[in-house]
Design a protein around this motif. Structure first.
Motif, mmCIF file in Angstrom:
data_model
loop_
_atom_site.group_PDB
_atom_site.id
_atom_site.type_symbol
_atom_site.label_atom_id
_atom_site.label_comp_id
_atom_site.label_asym_id
_atom_site.label_seq_id
_atom_site.Cartn_x
_atom_site.Cartn_y
_atom_site.Cartn_z
ATOM 1 N N ASN A 15 -55.169 -27.455 -30.934
ATOM 2 C CA ASN A 15 -55.747 -27.469 -32.276
ATOM 3 C C ASN A 15 -56.531 -28.773 -32.457
ATOM 4 O OD1 ASN A 15 -56.372 -27.482 -34.977
ATOM 5 N ND2 ASN A 15 -54.288 -27.048 -35.681
ATOM 6 N N GLU A 18 -55.733 -31.017 -35.606
ATOM 7 C CA GLU A 18 -54.456 -31.723 -35.506
ATOM 8 C C GLU A 18 -54.593 -32.942 -34.588
ATOM 9 O OE1 GLU A 18 -49.898 -30.679 -34.074
ATOM 10 O OE2 GLU A 18 -51.302 -29.046 -34.489
ATOM 11 N N THR A 21 -56.467 -35.810 -36.290
ATOM 12 C CA THR A 21 -55.607 -36.588 -37.191
ATOM 13 C C THR A 21 -54.835 -37.639 -36.395
ATOM 14 O OG1 THR A 21 -54.980 -34.347 -37.877
ATOM 15 C CG2 THR A 21 -54.349 -36.105 -39.318
#
Length: 139
Positions: A15, A18, A21
């Motif tokens: 992902n 994700e 981040t």
């Protein structure tokens, strides 16, 4: 100058949001691009992060190398430049300033050695030579 960092061993079902981040927790100036499969458009398990700051690059490597992300331990290291990439930029032409190394080129050939006849035809060749030698020509 931008510093390129290899990020490998990305998990299946990766992902990107994700992972972004996670990268932003190290530094905001890091950009990441995953390498995708041409047919399936899924991540091939690795990608490259770029940053303009060497300190950020070292910090990223220090914090994320061996870090477990979604069940996979990441491999993070400075990217090595490929020689073929530099050849693509200059149209595939070799750098003319570099001299080729001199070496003896070994060429394997199926061509028969001129000093000895081909062993497969040696018997036939000797018979033909005898026939020609014994042949009488009209005078």
């Amino acid at each position: 100058m931008s510093i390129r960092i290899y990020v490998g061993n990305l998990p299946q079902g990766f992902n990107p949001k994700e992972f972004d981040t996670l990268l932003k927790s190290v530094s905001d100036s890091i950009r990441f691009k995953a390498v995708l499969d041409k047919e399936t458009k899924e991540c091939r398990g690795f990608g490259f992060a770029t940053t303009n700051n060497e300190d950020n690059a070292n910090l990223l490597i220090q914090k994320l190398n061996g870090f477990e992300f979604n069940g996979s331990k990441l491999r993070v290291e400075l990217s090595e430049k490929k020689d073929s990439a530099s050849n693509k930029r200059n149209g595939g032409k070799l750098n003319k300033n570099k001299k080729r190394k001199d070496f003896k080129k070994i060429v394997h050939s199926d061509a028969p050695n001129l000093e000895a006849p081909d062993p497969r035809w040696a018997g036939e060749l000797s018979k033909l030579k005898d026939l020609l030698a014994n042949q009488k020509t009209p005078a």
